[in-house]
Motif scaffolding. Structure first.
Motif, short mmCIF file in Angstrom:
data_model
loop_
_atom_site.label_atom_id
_atom_site.label_comp_id
_atom_site.label_asym_id
_atom_site.label_seq_id
_atom_site.Cartn_x
_atom_site.Cartn_y
_atom_site.Cartn_z
N ALA A 28 0.88 -1.34 0.03
CA ALA A 28 -0.07 -0.01 -0.01
C ALA A 28 0.73 1.32 -0.03
CB ALA A 28 -0.93 -0.05 1.24
N LYS A 29 0.34 2.24 -0.71
CA LYS A 29 1.39 3.46 -0.82
C LYS A 29 0.42 4.59 -0.21
CE LYS A 29 4.43 1.78 -3.69
NZ LYS A 29 5.58 1.81 -3.54
N VAL A 30 1.31 5.68 0.35
CA VAL A 30 0.85 6.89 1.03
C VAL A 30 1.21 7.87 -0.05
CG1 VAL A 30 0.74 8.54 2.96
CG2 VAL A 30 0.88 6.12 3.17
N VAL A 31 0.36 8.83 -0.66
CA VAL A 31 0.64 9.68 -1.67
C VAL A 31 0.33 11.00 -0.74
CG1 VAL A 31 0.12 10.98 -3.69
CG2 VAL A 31 -0.08 8.49 -3.60
N ILE A 43 4.35 13.18 -3.36
CA ILE A 43 5.48 12.21 -3.08
C ILE A 43 4.95 10.79 -2.68
CG2 ILE A 43 6.98 11.87 -1.07
CD1 ILE A 43 7.60 14.62 -1.19
N GLU A 44 5.14 9.88 -3.00
CA GLU A 44 4.57 8.63 -3.04
C GLU A 44 5.62 7.46 -2.17
OE1 GLU A 44 3.24 4.85 -5.67
OE2 GLU A 44 2.51 6.83 -6.37
N GLU A 53 12.45 8.62 6.53
CA GLU A 53 12.34 7.98 5.22
C GLU A 53 11.50 9.14 4.12
OE1 GLU A 53 12.37 3.17 5.93
OE2 GLU A 53 10.52 4.31 5.89
N PHE A 54 10.46 9.42 4.68
CA PHE A 54 9.65 10.47 4.17
C PHE A 54 10.38 11.78 3.77
CE2 PHE A 54 6.83 14.44 4.33
CZ PHE A 54 6.00 14.18 3.10
N GLN A 99 -2.03 16.99 2.36
CA GLN A 99 -1.12 18.18 1.66
C GLN A 99 -0.47 18.80 2.90
OE1 GLN A 99 -2.80 20.73 -1.12
NE2 GLN A 99 -2.50 22.48 0.23
N LEU A 100 1.03 18.85 2.52
CA LEU A 100 1.76 19.31 3.57
C LEU A 100 2.65 20.31 2.64
CD1 LEU A 100 3.47 16.28 5.37
CD2 LEU A 100 1.66 17.51 5.98
#
Length: 140
Positions: A28-31, A43-44, A53-54, A99-100
């Motif tokens: 699973a990914k976080v976008v 950013i995925e 890591e992010f 959204q950051l």
């Protein structure tokens, strides 16, 4: 008692994020949508990614060192996002679609080139105005 008559048809285990499914790790990914003064980027990262890591991915996209990154959930930088590098994104409230804002002025994002590819479309056959084939046969 208490079971559905169709229960025997359902799989006994539903794979959720990060669980093994059919012998293959479900990735699973976080976008996260990252906004800087110079642009935006998506950013995925894997859903299991840590904050460190992010931040490393943010550095590779923007050139801003991890140690000086100022991430926030608002454009003015008043709702600061911070945590230990080992903290999970979920622990910090960062979820898919978030959204950051990277408020560092020196941040730059390379332009993302979007190209449009023409899609061939077949012309449609003409449709008779009324009565269809029966009207055409009666007119002859």
């Amino acid at each position: 008692l208490g079971t559905s008559p169709l229960e025997h048809l359902a799989p006994r285990h539903f794979a959720s994020r990060g669980e093994r499914h059919g012998g293959v790790e479900a990735m699973a990914k976080v976008v996260v949508r990252l906004v800087t003064a110079s642009g935006r980027s998506r950013i995925e990262v894997p859903s299991s990614a840590t904050f460190g890591e992010f931040q490393a991915e943010v550095q590779s996209r923007t050139g801003v060192e991890v140690s000086v990154q100022k991430l926030s959930s608002d454009p003015r930088g008043q709702q600061v996002i911070s945590g230990a590098p080992s903290a999970s994104l979920a622990q910090l409230g960062i979820s898919n679609g978030a959204q950051l804002h990277l408020t560092n002025q020196e941040a730059s994002i390379a332009a993302q080139v979007l190209t449009k590819v023409p899609v061939p479309v077949e012309p449609e056959a003409a449709v008779p105005k009324s009565g269809g084939a029966a009207a055409a046969a009666g007119a002859a």
